[in-house]
Design an enzyme around this catalytic site. Structure first.
Site, short mmCIF file in Angstrom:
data_model
loop_
_atom_site.label_atom_id
_atom_site.label_comp_id
_atom_site.label_asym_id
_atom_site.label_seq_id
_atom_site.Cartn_x
_atom_site.Cartn_y
_atom_site.Cartn_z
CG HIS A 111 7.81 1.42 0.25
ND1 HIS A 111 7.26 0.47 -0.45
CD2 HIS A 111 6.90 2.26 0.67
CE1 HIS A 111 5.83 0.91 -0.62
NE2 HIS A 111 5.67 1.91 0.15
CG HIS A 130 6.65 3.63 -3.41
ND1 HIS A 130 6.94 4.04 -2.29
CD2 HIS A 130 5.09 3.78 -3.12
CE1 HIS A 130 6.04 4.61 -1.58
NE2 HIS A 130 4.94 4.21 -1.98
CB CYS A 132 -10.18 4.56 5.61
SG CYS A 132 -8.48 4.24 6.28
CB CYS A 136 -7.80 4.35 2.26
SG CYS A 136 -7.51 2.68 2.90
CB CYS A 152 -9.25 0.09 6.95
SG CYS A 152 -8.31 0.49 5.64
CG HIS A 208 -4.61 2.58 6.55
ND1 HIS A 208 -5.20 2.18 5.45
CD2 HIS A 208 -3.29 2.98 6.35
CE1 HIS A 208 -4.44 2.87 4.36
NE2 HIS A 208 -3.31 3.27 4.97
CE LYS A 211 0.19 -4.56 4.23
NZ LYS A 211 -1.17 -4.05 4.65
CE LYS A 213 8.59 4.37 8.56
NZ LYS A 213 7.91 5.59 8.39
#
Ligand code: MSP
Length: 531
Positions: A18, A21, A126, A129, A143, A146, A298, A301
């Site tokens: 994405h 990256h 988690c 992570c 977390c 997440h 943020k 999806k």
């Protein structure tokens, strides 16, 4: 000759590539290309991180065997990086057998040394992570990345004596022997070291099958981070602690590990502790860039605002995508992106900026050749105007000429300083300033009128423009390699020759490198406007 070794994180194959990256990878590519441009012996490593519980789960969800799953997703990463003209010297996968063997060798060495011992770990884990969390890491018990409550986990495991190396690492961080940049990130890590106890860390998992078995106890597999970190060494061909003088020595310690803030802490604790345990030098620098938000939110999806590298390439082309990502935000800080901003910037900087300047300059150069009337085919083979006769003639152009020389020298100096300090966006500003200046120069000198009036200074003016374009193209090369190569071609030059080993960077950036005899060639539109 200096060496330069830069890495990106190896990306988990639980997601398709994405924009996050892509951002890190393009930035690393720009830096690697810049170092090659200035003549450094450069090694650029990226790859995929393919073990662990999360990946096992994803493969199951996709109805595939883990190996099939990681092969597919890793191939997608490699495909996209290839499309984006990423010039990595090696793509490492943690499922390669050489990597796995080296990890086993490293852990066995640490075990024999007494730095890995059998224990029991109890903590908040988690899954997202794949990290144990402290209470302080959580926000409202969740977390922060997440948004789920970590599970209390208690299991037999092998522990790594990370605590043993605390003082040594902190000293190196404070003395900048192990640099963490930008400064606020170094402060964050220093206070973490000072305020929290650096606990030993679990280095194995008993119930995760998709991992590297510990050589002395095959009922355990390696904690995924211990496996992942070693890629920075195995990517250079390191085979384990016995491998004392392999060619990896040429590049280690790494000059820059590039990443975002999500994985800074593990890179500033576990990784240096592992290296000290293995008796190896620490990387010189961790450079932490910011996180991307899309129109203030943020990317996710569920919000439907995920921007993929393919979407960007379809709209802006490869170089457009590279440019827009690199100029989106001050490097090292969070940034906000969005389609509207990208469209505006594309039109302003690329279609109206460099694209228009190149088209305008080459067209004028062709017309200017008409003055002497000996150019033959004007569209394909016209020569850059010969400036000698006009060279010392007119005050105004002569002043400009001197100004050009000193200003280009200054621009190169600032450009290099910026890129050596990883101020990627500031280096782009230097280029854009040159482009604006050149546009202004053309508007002021009106070469089209000079041509009409057969002004004897036309050659001089056009030489200033075209020689400046050569410098702009060279500066652009790390960011937009194809565009730079096309501009070079229009000037009758070959970028390949510029990058050849026997070519000195100092010579390439001297004013006056463009020969008067060179043939110019009109190319296609570099950046069509987006409406
Ligand atoms: N596999 C580990 C890294 C192991 S390195 C020894 C991992 N992988 S990851 O796929 O989650 O990649 C994290 C990295 O992706 C970040 O550090 C950053 O480089 C990049 N990004 C992911 N999302 C991002 C944004 N939204 N914005 C900017 N970069 C981000 O962690």
């Amino acid at each position: 000759m200096n060496k330069f070794y830069i890495t990106t994180p190896i990306y988990y194959v639980n997601a398709n590539p994405h924009i996050g990256h892509t951002y890190t990878t393009v930035a690393a590519d720009v830096l690697a290309r810049f170092h090659r441009l200035i003549g450094d012996k450069t090694f650029f490593l990226t790859g995929t991180d393919e073990h662990g519980a999360k990946i096992e789960e994803w493969a199951r969800d996709a109805g595939l065997k883990p190996q099939e799953f990681v092969d597919r997703v890793s191939a997608k990463f490699q495909f996209i990086w290839n499309e984006l003209n990423i010039s990595n010297d090696r793509f490492i996968r943690t499922t390669e057998s050489e990597h796995m063997r080296a990890v086993q060798n490293a852990l066995e060495f640490m075990y024999k040394k007494g730095d890995i011992y059998k224990g029991e770990y109890e903590g908040l884990y988690c899954r997202g992570c794949e990290q144990f969390k402290t209470e302080r890491d959580l926000i409202d018990g969740l977390c922060p990345d997440h948004k789920v409550a970590p599970e209390l986990m208690k299991e037999e495991c092998y522990m790594f004596k990370m605590s043993k190396y605390r003082d040594e690492i902190l000293k190196k961080i404070e003395k900048d022997e192990f640099k963490i940049l930008p400064a606020e990130r170094k402060n964050e890590i220093s206070s973490f070291y000072k305020n929290e106890k650096l606990e030993d860390v679990s280095f194995s998992r008993k119930n995760v099958k998709w991992g590297i078995p510990l050589p002395w106890d095959e009922t355990h597999t390696t904690y995924v981070w211990a496996d992942a970190f070693l890629n920075y060494l195995t990517g250079l061909g390191w085979t384990g602690p016995e491998d004392k003088n392999g060619s990896w020595r040429e590049y280690w310690p790494a000059d820059v590990h590039l990443m975002s803030k999500d994985i800074l802490r593990v890179h500033a604790t576990i990784w240096p502790a592992m290296l000290l345990s293995l008796g190896l030098g620490l990387p010189r620098e961790l450079f932490i860039h910011g996180f991307f938000l899309v129109d203030g939110q943020k990317m996710s999806k569920s919000l439907g605002n995920v921007i993929s590298p393919e979407d960007l390439m379809n709209r802006y082309g490869v170089d457009g995508t590279r440019y827009l990502l690199m100029s989106a935000t001050p490097f090292g800080h969070d940034g906000d992106i969005g389609w509207n901003k990208f469209d505006e910037k594309y039109n302003a900087d690329l279609a109206n900026g460099i694209g228009n300047l190149v088209a305008r300059s080459i067209t004028l150069a062709e017309k200017a050749s008409l003055i002497k009337g000996d150019r033959g085919d004007l569209t394909q083979n016209s020569k850059i105007p010969e400036a000698e006769q006009a060279r010392y003639g007119a005050g105004k152009t002569q002043n400009h000429n001197l100004k050009f020389k000193t200003e280009i020298e200054q621009s190169w100096k600032t450009y290099q300083e910026n890129l050596l300090e990883l101020k990627i966006d500031s280096a782009i500003d230097v280029i854009n300033k040159r482009i604006k200046f050149l546009d202004g120069y053309i508007t002021e000198m009106k070469p089209w009128e000079m041509i009409k009036n057969s002004n004897e200074n036309t050659g001089e003016v056009m030489y200033n423009v075209l020689e400046s374009l050569r410098h702009v193209a060279l500066m652009l090369w790390p960011f937009m390699p194809e565009t730079a190569e096309k501009i070079y071609e229009s000037l009758g030059l070959d970028m390949g020759k510029e990058m050849a080993e026997d070519k000195k960077f100092e010579d390439a950036i001297e004013w006056g490198g463009l020969s008067f005899e060179t043939k110019i060639k009109k190319g296609g539109v570099l950046f069509p406007r987006i409406f």
